[in-house]
Design a protein around this motif. Structure first.
Motif, PDB file in Angstrom:
ATOM      1  N   CYS A 131       0.892  -1.194   0.154  1.00 30.52           N
ATOM      2  CA  CYS A 131      -0.086  -0.060   0.187  1.00 30.52           C
ATOM      3  C   CYS A 131       0.877   1.173  -0.269  1.00 30.52           C
ATOM      4  CB  CYS A 131      -1.064   0.125   1.249  1.00 30.52           C
ATOM      5  SG  CYS A 131      -2.189  -1.262   1.053  1.00 30.52           S
ATOM      6  N   SER A 132       2.034   1.148   0.581  1.00 33.18           N
ATOM      7  CA  SER A 132       2.751   2.534   0.851  1.00 33.18           C
ATOM      8  C   SER A 132       3.466   2.634  -0.642  1.00 33.18           C
ATOM      9  CB  SER A 132       4.058   2.450   1.860  1.00 33.18           C
ATOM     10  OG  SER A 132       4.627   1.204   1.469  1.00 33.18           O
ATOM     11  N   LEU A 133       3.819   1.705  -1.238  1.00 34.81           N
ATOM     12  CA  LEU A 133       4.343   1.600  -2.582  1.00 34.81           C
ATOM     13  C   LEU A 133       3.473   2.190  -3.590  1.00 34.81           C
ATOM     14  CD1 LEU A 133       6.397  -1.935  -2.890  1.00 34.81           C
ATOM     15  CD2 LEU A 133       7.378   0.481  -2.627  1.00 34.81           C
ATOM     16  N   ALA A 134       2.207   1.636  -3.377  1.00 36.95           N
ATOM     17  CA  ALA A 134       1.336   2.015  -4.675  1.00 36.95           C
ATOM     18  C   ALA A 134       0.838   3.422  -4.111  1.00 36.95           C
ATOM     19  CB  ALA A 134      -0.107   1.002  -4.398  1.00 36.95           C
ATOM     20  N   GLY A 135       0.640   3.896  -3.022  1.00 34.33           N
ATOM     21  CA  GLY A 135       0.093   5.320  -2.545  1.00 34.33           C
ATOM     22  C   GLY A 135       1.065   6.290  -3.063  1.00 34.33           C
ATOM     23  N   LEU A 137      -4.686   6.239   1.998  1.00 35.05           N
ATOM     24  CA  LEU A 137      -4.337   7.073   3.092  1.00 35.05           C
ATOM     25  C   LEU A 137      -2.928   7.293   2.753  1.00 35.05           C
ATOM     26  CD1 LEU A 137      -5.581   7.405   5.883  1.00 35.05           C
ATOM     27  CD2 LEU A 137      -4.475   5.580   6.704  1.00 35.05           C
ATOM     28  N   TYR A 138      -2.148   6.498   2.251  1.00 32.42           N
ATOM     29  CA  TYR A 138      -0.733   6.812   1.847  1.00 32.42           C
ATOM     30  C   TYR A 138      -0.921   7.819   0.698  1.00 32.42           C
ATOM     31  CZ  TYR A 138       1.760   3.435   4.542  1.00 32.42           C
ATOM     32  OH  TYR A 138       2.448   2.793   5.733  1.00 32.42           O
ATOM     33  N   ARG A 139      -1.768   7.642  -0.349  1.00 36.01           N
ATOM     34  CA  ARG A 139      -2.032   8.527  -1.410  1.00 36.01           C
ATOM     35  C   ARG A 139      -1.979   9.828  -0.830  1.00 36.01           C
ATOM     36  NH1 ARG A 139      -6.493   8.965  -5.729  1.00 36.01           N
ATOM     37  NH2 ARG A 139      -7.379   9.861  -3.914  1.00 36.01           N
ATOM     38  N   GLY A 140      -3.041  10.147  -0.081  1.00 39.08           N
ATOM     39  CA  GLY A 140      -3.406  11.362   0.617  1.00 39.08           C
ATOM     40  C   GLY A 140      -2.376  12.228   1.322  1.00 39.08           C
ATOM     41  N   PHE A 141      -1.498  11.297   2.123  1.00 37.82           N
ATOM     42  CA  PHE A 141      -0.386  11.601   2.913  1.00 37.82           C
ATOM     43  C   PHE A 141       0.738  12.109   1.761  1.00 37.82           C
ATOM     44  CE2 PHE A 141       3.734  11.505   4.513  1.00 37.82           C
ATOM     45  CZ  PHE A 141       3.608  12.115   5.834  1.00 37.82           C
ATOM     46  N   PHE A 142       1.155  11.435   0.884  1.00 36.98           N
ATOM     47  CA  PHE A 142       2.210  11.590  -0.008  1.00 36.98           C
ATOM     48  C   PHE A 142       1.913  12.777  -0.928  1.00 36.98           C
ATOM     49  CE2 PHE A 142       3.793   7.063   0.814  1.00 36.98           C
ATOM     50  CZ  PHE A 142       4.796   7.478   1.481  1.00 36.98           C
ATOM     51  N   GLY A 143       0.522  12.826  -1.066  1.00 38.04           N
ATOM     52  CA  GLY A 143       0.194  13.956  -1.930  1.00 38.04           C
ATOM     53  C   GLY A 143       0.441  15.415  -1.297  1.00 38.04           C
ATOM     54  N   GLN A 144       0.199  15.289  -0.033  1.00 35.86           N
ATOM     55  CA  GLN A 144       0.648  16.611   0.583  1.00 35.86           C
ATOM     56  C   GLN A 144       1.932  17.091   1.084  1.00 35.86           C
ATOM     57  OE1 GLN A 144      -2.201  16.152   4.072  1.00 35.86           O
ATOM     58  NE2 GLN A 144      -3.930  16.926   2.920  1.00 35.86           N
ATOM     59  N   THR A 145       2.656  16.123   0.933  1.00 36.35           N
ATOM     60  CA  THR A 145       4.242  16.358   1.291  1.00 36.35           C
ATOM     61  C   THR A 145       4.902  17.102   0.099  1.00 36.35           C
ATOM     62  OG1 THR A 145       4.909  14.104   0.252  1.00 36.35           O
ATOM     63  CG2 THR A 145       5.014  14.569   2.561  1.00 36.35           C
ATOM     64  N   LYS A 172      14.319   6.239   2.271  1.00 42.76           N
ATOM     65  CA  LYS A 172      14.939   7.247   2.959  1.00 42.76           C
ATOM     66  C   LYS A 172      14.549   8.415   3.426  1.00 42.76           C
ATOM     67  CE  LYS A 172      19.547   4.969   2.978  1.00 42.76           C
ATOM     68  NZ  LYS A 172      20.632   4.939   2.278  1.00 42.76           N
ATOM     69  N   ILE A 173      13.528   8.909   2.464  1.00 44.69           N
ATOM     70  CA  ILE A 173      13.114  10.185   2.669  1.00 44.69           C
ATOM     71  C   ILE A 173      11.524  10.183   2.800  1.00 44.69           C
ATOM     72  CG2 ILE A 173      12.608  12.721   1.758  1.00 44.69           C
ATOM     73  CD1 ILE A 173      15.104  12.186  -0.087  1.00 44.69           C
ATOM     74  N   MET A 174      10.875   9.535   1.919  1.00 44.26           N
ATOM     75  CA  MET A 174       9.488   9.830   1.798  1.00 44.26           C
ATOM     76  C   MET A 174       8.852   8.849   2.947  1.00 44.26           C
ATOM     77  SD  MET A 174       9.318  12.264   0.064  1.00 44.26           S
ATOM     78  CE  MET A 174       7.574  12.593  -0.919  1.00 44.26           C
ATOM     79  N   LEU A 175       9.041   7.611   2.998  1.00 47.62           N
ATOM     80  CA  LEU A 175       8.701   6.525   3.888  1.00 47.62           C
ATOM     81  C   LEU A 175       8.775   7.036   5.446  1.00 47.62           C
ATOM     82  CD1 LEU A 175       6.772   4.224   3.774  1.00 47.62           C
ATOM     83  CD2 LEU A 175       8.819   2.701   3.819  1.00 47.62           C
ATOM     84  N   PRO A 176       9.930   7.498   5.749  1.00 43.71           N
ATOM     85  CA  PRO A 176       9.998   7.685   7.192  1.00 43.71           C
ATOM     86  C   PRO A 176       8.972   8.990   7.689  1.00 43.71           C
ATOM     87  CG  PRO A 176      12.176   7.503   6.199  1.00 43.71           C
ATOM     88  CD  PRO A 176      11.157   7.279   5.219  1.00 43.71           C
ATOM     89  N   LEU A 177       8.963   9.918   6.439  1.00 47.10           N
ATOM     90  CA  LEU A 177       8.044  10.994   6.927  1.00 47.10           C
ATOM     91  C   LEU A 177       6.578  10.479   7.173  1.00 47.10           C
ATOM     92  CD1 LEU A 177       8.668  13.445   4.232  1.00 47.10           C
ATOM     93  CD2 LEU A 177       9.024  13.880   6.714  1.00 47.10           C
ATOM     94  N   GLY A 192       5.504   8.205   8.762  1.00 47.07           N
ATOM     95  CA  GLY A 192       5.306   7.219  10.108  1.00 47.07           C
ATOM     96  C   GLY A 192       3.965   7.129  10.468  1.00 47.07           C
ATOM     97  N   PRO A 193       3.236   8.347  10.828  1.00 46.57           N
ATOM     98  CA  PRO A 193       1.898   8.213  11.671  1.00 46.57           C
ATOM     99  C   PRO A 193       1.126   7.456  10.478  1.00 46.57           C
ATOM    100  CG  PRO A 193       2.613  10.471  11.569  1.00 46.57           C
ATOM    101  CD  PRO A 193       3.718   9.678  10.572  1.00 46.57           C
ATOM    102  N   VAL A 194       1.074   7.687   9.154  1.00 41.06           N
ATOM    103  CA  VAL A 194       0.136   6.692   8.505  1.00 41.06           C
ATOM    104  C   VAL A 194       0.280   5.151   8.468  1.00 41.06           C
ATOM    105  CG1 VAL A 194      -0.317   6.215   5.959  1.00 41.06           C
ATOM    106  CG2 VAL A 194      -0.042   8.778   6.757  1.00 41.06           C
ATOM    107  N   THR A 195       1.712   4.797   8.483  1.00 44.87           N
ATOM    108  CA  THR A 195       2.049   3.632   8.569  1.00 44.87           C
ATOM    109  C   THR A 195       1.674   2.832   9.889  1.00 44.87           C
ATOM    110  OG1 THR A 195       4.115   4.091   7.369  1.00 44.87           O
ATOM    111  CG2 THR A 195       4.182   1.889   8.684  1.00 44.87           C
ATOM    112  N   ALA A 196       1.701   3.773  10.929  1.00 49.84           N
ATOM    113  CA  ALA A 196       1.288   3.289  12.336  1.00 49.84           C
ATOM    114  C   ALA A 196      -0.366   3.057  12.283  1.00 49.84           C
ATOM    115  CB  ALA A 196       1.548   4.403  13.351  1.00 49.84           C
ATOM    116  N   THR A 197      -1.002   3.854  11.656  1.00 50.72           N
ATOM    117  CA  THR A 197      -2.205   3.723  11.545  1.00 50.72           C
ATOM    118  C   THR A 197      -2.743   2.349  10.746  1.00 50.72           C
ATOM    119  OG1 THR A 197      -2.814   6.078  11.427  1.00 50.72           O
ATOM    120  CG2 THR A 197      -4.595   4.760  10.800  1.00 50.72           C
ATOM    121  N   THR A 198      -1.860   2.306   9.556  1.00 48.18           N
ATOM    122  CA  THR A 198      -2.246   1.180   8.864  1.00 48.18           C
ATOM    123  C   THR A 198      -1.737  -0.299   9.403  1.00 48.18           C
ATOM    124  OG1 THR A 198      -1.406   2.563   6.609  1.00 48.18           O
ATOM    125  CG2 THR A 198      -1.524   0.066   6.513  1.00 48.18           C
TER     126      THR A 198
END
Lengths: 300, 280
Positions: free
Chosen positions: B92-96, B160-168, B189-194, B196-202
């Motif tokens: 989901c993180s990759l696709a989002g 959820l991931y799409r929404g988050f990455f869309g705003q970074t 190294k940059i995007m996925l660590p940012l 974090g909260p989305v990953t925790a929710t997922t």
């Protein structure tokens, strides 16, 4: 502002999408197509000889009293539990959203505990709690003097079983809707309430004229989610009643399960036809909801 | 978490008592279950409303854990949930990420297919999933069960991931490109660590859905009881030959404990994850 950057890295894009594309195709899309395909065959179990039978499963389905029964049970269950879950959770949310409310976190945890608990466990534990000989509910009823009522097996009686299962379902899921409502209520800015207060509105009026109109779109989402939960009730019913007594709580998913996987009656083609009708029934309700929602939005 | 002190006034005391009494209805079954798990079977039948066991004993836990094989079921639930979480977070993180950051052929099609099939009930797809797993020799295996729970669906996590990455800010990505970071490095190294909260929710949402999943584990373990998860084991225990009320309650307590502990430590993510459904 569009910048000209290095060309789009298509290789990486499709590589990143690959797991979802493959997984989703195999485990969501393809199964939908296969269900329709199976429904046109005489398939019994896996690996059995399969013959194309056209629409005969569907014809038979709508002559099957037990299938019609399962549709009605599902519909009845939905009409019974959705309004209860909707209203009770709204009332609790309004109370917990009140600024002066004490111990919000504790109370929210109380209501949320059943949401965390597996339906299968709730089913098993409630069989014990509702036991007509030693269960606490029956002890309480007989202490209150309702000795006759206390002896009725609430889950073993056709006239009480659906309401009992419904009450347990509402008990289990209320906390979920509560969280939905709290999130919706918190999206309303405090200034609006204060403005209403200055204008002399009491709390009932400020709910009616400030909060309620803003809650309408949320209310529809909450309704759709509750309806979709209610229609898909399976885990709780299977463990609590297994569809009984005498099919009084056999919902559509239990009907599908019985025909697909219970060995003595295994008929997968037939179950797939039921599953297709169920998906259609389900989409009609979801679509109906979104149509009504659009209509209401225009009015407000 | 900040703690605000609210004064006790007559009106909020009355409300609190009222809500607390209602709250008791919500926790009573759990209290009863814990109490019964510490009693003997005879005491459960005879003790009426008395919640305090005469001589609390953990016998029922021993029976549930060893004889009823909840040690196996418990481990299975943990492994199945962990596997599902891993698959869901990765895919989901990759696709989002790519759905949010890039325009490419088929993007609209992918998104709309996912939205249309958002609500498909498990009952509708289960037979073909079992059929497919059977053909791939994945039926009655743990990997098969994990895939059945995680490979399809989970549209909300992708969104959820799409929404988050869309705003970074895109500048972060561009800085990475200038520094010579590769596509994978920018993501990892940059995007996925940012995120974090989305990953925790997922993680929490997937944990809840896989820990509580019932229909798939039930069907996937028909001919392999060694792979049963807690809910399936619970049903087998209650419908089994021996009637052991205390053991059933002990098993129930054992099954609820991990998720209750998770809730205590990660309350905010549970609430955010669930509230996300109405906010989007």
């Amino acid at each position: 502002m569009k910048q000209k950057r290095a060309r789009t890295p298509y290789f990486w894009i499709y590589l990143f999408l690959l797991p979802t594309l493959v997984g989703y195709s195999m485990y969501t899309l393809w199964p939908i197509i296969r269900t329709v395909q199976f429904s046109l065959t005489s398939m019994r179990g896996f690996g059995s000889k399969v013959r194309f039978v056209g629409l005969s499963n569907y014809v038979q389905l709508f002559q099957d009293e037990l299938f019609i029964n399962s549709l009605l049970v599902t519909l009845k269950f939905m009409l019974l539990v959705v309004p209860a879950r909707f209203l009770i959770s709204l009332l609790f949310a309004l109370a917990l959203n009140w600024k002066k409310c004490q111990s919000k976190t504790l109370l929210r945890t109380f209501f949320f505990l059943p949401v965390l608990t597996t339906s299968a466990i709730i089913g098993v534990v409630f069989i014990l709690i509702l036991d007509p000989t030693f269960g606490p509910i029956s002890v309480i009823l007989s202490k209150l003097g309702y000795v006759d009522l206390a002896r009725i097996p609430l889950l073993g009686n056709r006239s009480t079983v659906l309401a009992t299962a419904g009450a347990i379902w509402v008990w289990k899921w209320m906390g979920n809707s509560l969280i939905y409502w709290l999130a919706s209520l918190q999206s309303i800015p405090d200034e609006l309430y204060e403005a209403a207060k200055i204008d002399g509105a009491n709390s009932l009026q400020s709910f009616r004229y400030v909060a309620a109109p803003l809650l309408v779109p949320f209310a529809f989402i909450i309704l759709v989610l509750s309806i979709s939960d209610a229609i898909r009730v399976f885990n709780l019913m299977l463990t609590l009643t297994n569809g009984g007594p005498y099919f009084a709580t056999e919902t559509v998913e239990l009907f599908i399960y019985r025909h697909a996987f219970q060995a003595t009656t295994q008929r997968m083609g037939y179950a797939s036809a039921a599953a297709s009708v169920f998906a259609m029934f389900f989409s009609v309700i979801i679509i109906l909801q979104s149509v009504v929602k659009r209509f209401v939005k225009k009015e407000v | 978490m900040k703690r605000s002190h609210i004064k006790w006034t007559p009106s909020n005391t009355i409300l609190f008592i009222f809500l607390f009494l209602f709250g008791l209805i919500w926790i009573y079954p759990f209290v009863w279950m814990i109490s019964a798990s510490l009693k003997t079977n005879l005491e459960i039948i005879l003790s009426g409303l008395n919640l305090v066991p005469k001589s609390p004993s953990f016998d029922a836990y021993k029976r549930a854990w060893v004889e009823a094989r909840f040690n196996t079921y418990f481990l299975n639930s943990i492994l199945t949930s962990a596997g599902s979480i891993l698959v869901v977070v990765i895919r989901c993180s990759l696709a989002g990420y790519v759905l949010a950051m890039y325009n490419f052929k088929g993007k609209k099609l992918i998104t709309s297919i996912m939205l249309i099939t958002f609500f498909v009930p498990v009952g509708t797809t289960l037979i073909p999933i079992v059929d497919l797993s059977n053909k791939l020799h994945l039926l009655n295996t743990r990997v098969g069960l994990i895939l059945a729970l995680s490979a399809g669906g989970h549209v909300s996590s992708v969104l959820l991931y799409r929404g988050f990455f869309g705003q970074t800010p895109k500048s972060l990505m561009e800085a990475g490109i200038i520094d010579g970071a590769s596509f994978i490095q920018i993501f990892g190294k940059i995007m996925l660590p940012l995120a974090g909260p989305v990953t925790a929710t997922t993680i929490i949402m997937t944990f809840m859905s896989s820990w509580n999943a019932f229909m798939q584990p039930l069907v996937f373990t028909f001919s392999n009881p060694n792979l049963r998860t807690l809910p399936v084991g619970m049903m087998a225990f209650s419908k089994g030959d021996t009637i052991d009320y205390g053991g059933q309650c002990a098993a129930a307590v054992l099954s609820v404990t991990p998720i209750a502990i998770a809730y205590i430590f990660a309350q905010q993510y549970f609430v955010n994850g669930i509230a996300g459904a109405v906010k989007s």
